[in-house]
Scaffold this active site. Sequence first.
Site, PDB file in Angstrom:
ATOM      1  N   PRO A   3       0.789  -1.229   0.000  1.00 23.95           N
ATOM      2  CG  PRO A   3      -0.854  -1.539   1.608  1.00 23.95           C
ATOM      3  CD  PRO A   3       0.403  -2.149   1.065  1.00 23.95           C
ATOM      4  CG  ASN A   4      -0.273   4.320   1.277  1.00 23.45           C
ATOM      5  OD1 ASN A   4      -1.223   4.895   0.757  1.00 23.45           O
ATOM      6  ND2 ASN A   4      -0.358   3.729   2.449  1.00 23.45           N
TER       7      ASN A   4
ATOM      8  NE  ARG B   9       3.492   7.058   1.799  1.00 16.15           N
ATOM      9  CZ  ARG B   9       3.889   5.860   2.218  1.00 16.15           C
ATOM     10  NH1 ARG B   9       4.357   4.967   1.370  1.00 16.15           N
ATOM     11  NH2 ARG B   9       3.788   5.546   3.487  1.00 16.15           N
TER      12      ARG B   9
ATOM     13  CE1 TYR C 260       8.935   5.480   3.280  1.00 18.83           C
ATOM     14  CE2 TYR C 260       7.248   7.154   2.858  1.00 18.83           C
ATOM     15  CZ  TYR C 260       7.762   6.125   3.642  1.00 18.83           C
ATOM     16  OH  TYR C 260       7.095   5.741   4.769  1.00 18.83           O
TER      17      TYR C 260
ATOM     18  CG  ASN D 151       8.744  -1.469   0.576  1.00 20.31           C
ATOM     19  OD1 ASN D 151       8.074  -1.562   1.611  1.00 20.31           O
ATOM     20  ND2 ASN D 151       9.400  -0.372   0.264  1.00 20.31           N
TER      21      ASN D 151
ATOM     22  CB  ALA E 179       1.523   0.398   6.610  1.00 16.07           C
TER      23      ALA E 179
ATOM     24  CG  ASP F 103      -1.661 -16.963   7.384  1.00 11.31           C
ATOM     25  OD1 ASP F 103      -0.755 -17.179   8.215  1.00 11.31           O
ATOM     26  OD2 ASP F 103      -2.874 -16.903   7.696  1.00 11.31           O
TER      27      ASP F 103
ATOM     28  CD  GLU G 248      10.057  -6.991   6.122  1.00 11.09           C
ATOM     29  OE1 GLU G 248      10.013  -8.177   6.542  1.00 11.09           O
ATOM     30  OE2 GLU G 248       9.647  -6.019   6.770  1.00 11.09           O
TER      31      GLU G 248
ATOM     32  CG  HIS H 232      10.977  -1.726   5.254  1.00 10.29           C
ATOM     33  ND1 HIS H 232       9.624  -1.634   5.011  1.00 10.29           N
ATOM     34  CD2 HIS H 232      11.178  -2.904   5.878  1.00 10.29           C
ATOM     35  CE1 HIS H 232       9.031  -2.703   5.492  1.00 10.29           C
ATOM     36  NE2 HIS H 232       9.944  -3.505   6.025  1.00 10.29           N
ATOM     37  CG  LEU H 233      12.167   2.672  -0.590  1.00  9.89           C
ATOM     38  CD1 LEU H 233      10.906   3.344  -1.109  1.00  9.89           C
ATOM     39  CD2 LEU H 233      13.286   2.771  -1.596  1.00  9.89           C
ATOM     40  CB  SER H 234      12.467   5.034   5.479  1.00  8.05           C
ATOM     41  OG  SER H 234      11.431   4.187   5.955  1.00  8.05           O
TER      42      SER H 234
ATOM     43  NE  ARG I 103       9.709   6.981   8.642  1.00  8.11           N
ATOM     44  CZ  ARG I 103       8.829   6.634   7.697  1.00  8.11           C
ATOM     45  NH1 ARG I 103       9.069   5.592   6.918  1.00  8.11           N
ATOM     46  NH2 ARG I 103       7.741   7.353   7.542  1.00  8.11           N
TER      47      ARG I 103
ATOM     48  NE  ARG J 246       6.471   5.217   9.852  1.00  4.05           N
ATOM     49  CZ  ARG J 246       5.451   5.251   8.988  1.00  4.05           C
ATOM     50  NH1 ARG J 246       5.201   4.220   8.219  1.00  4.05           N
ATOM     51  NH2 ARG J 246       4.678   6.311   8.905  1.00  4.05           N
TER      52      ARG J 246
END
Length: 145
Positions: free
Chosen positions: A10-11, A18, A23, A73, A76, A86, A97, A99-101, A106, A110
């Site tokens: 999402p997002n 954004r 990001y 990625n 959230a 699952d 996995e 994550h850009l940040s 943060r 998170r």
Amino acid sequence: MPKILFIHGPNLGRLGKRKPEIYGYETLAEITEKVEKAVKAKGCSLLAFQSNSEGDLIDFLEANLDAESAIVNPGALMMAGWSLYDALEAFPAPWVEVHLSNVWSREPFRHSSILSPLAKGVVAGFGTLGYLMAVQALIEEEPKT
Ligand code: DQA
């Protein structure tokens, strides 16, 4: 040709617009192009998918259980995406996995990912480079002795 999945939750379809101070300014299309180039250079193909819906991400994983590996990625969904958990648990190939940040620098909500225990590894805080690190980790893994 071995297929690598490139999955965004999402997002993340709005990357570049954004919160670019967190990001980055690259769009998902630009990032995907870079990652595809790196993957192709290793003789693999990249299949990219982004959705704001957890169910669509699960459908995509179920439709691609023959993939060699995946870069995910989850956005959230890292915090409470139990259905995605699952689906990833049932995914037979290794995945990383990303994550850009740096999520640990943060907000406290998170700081933990329910998905990380299923991943081969986690990369966070390096922006787009994190995806290229994941490609390297998945494709250039040293053979097990
Ligand atoms: C993110 C970090 C998550 O906490 C956030 O919800 C995102 C992006 C990252 O790439 O840094 O959507 O996954």
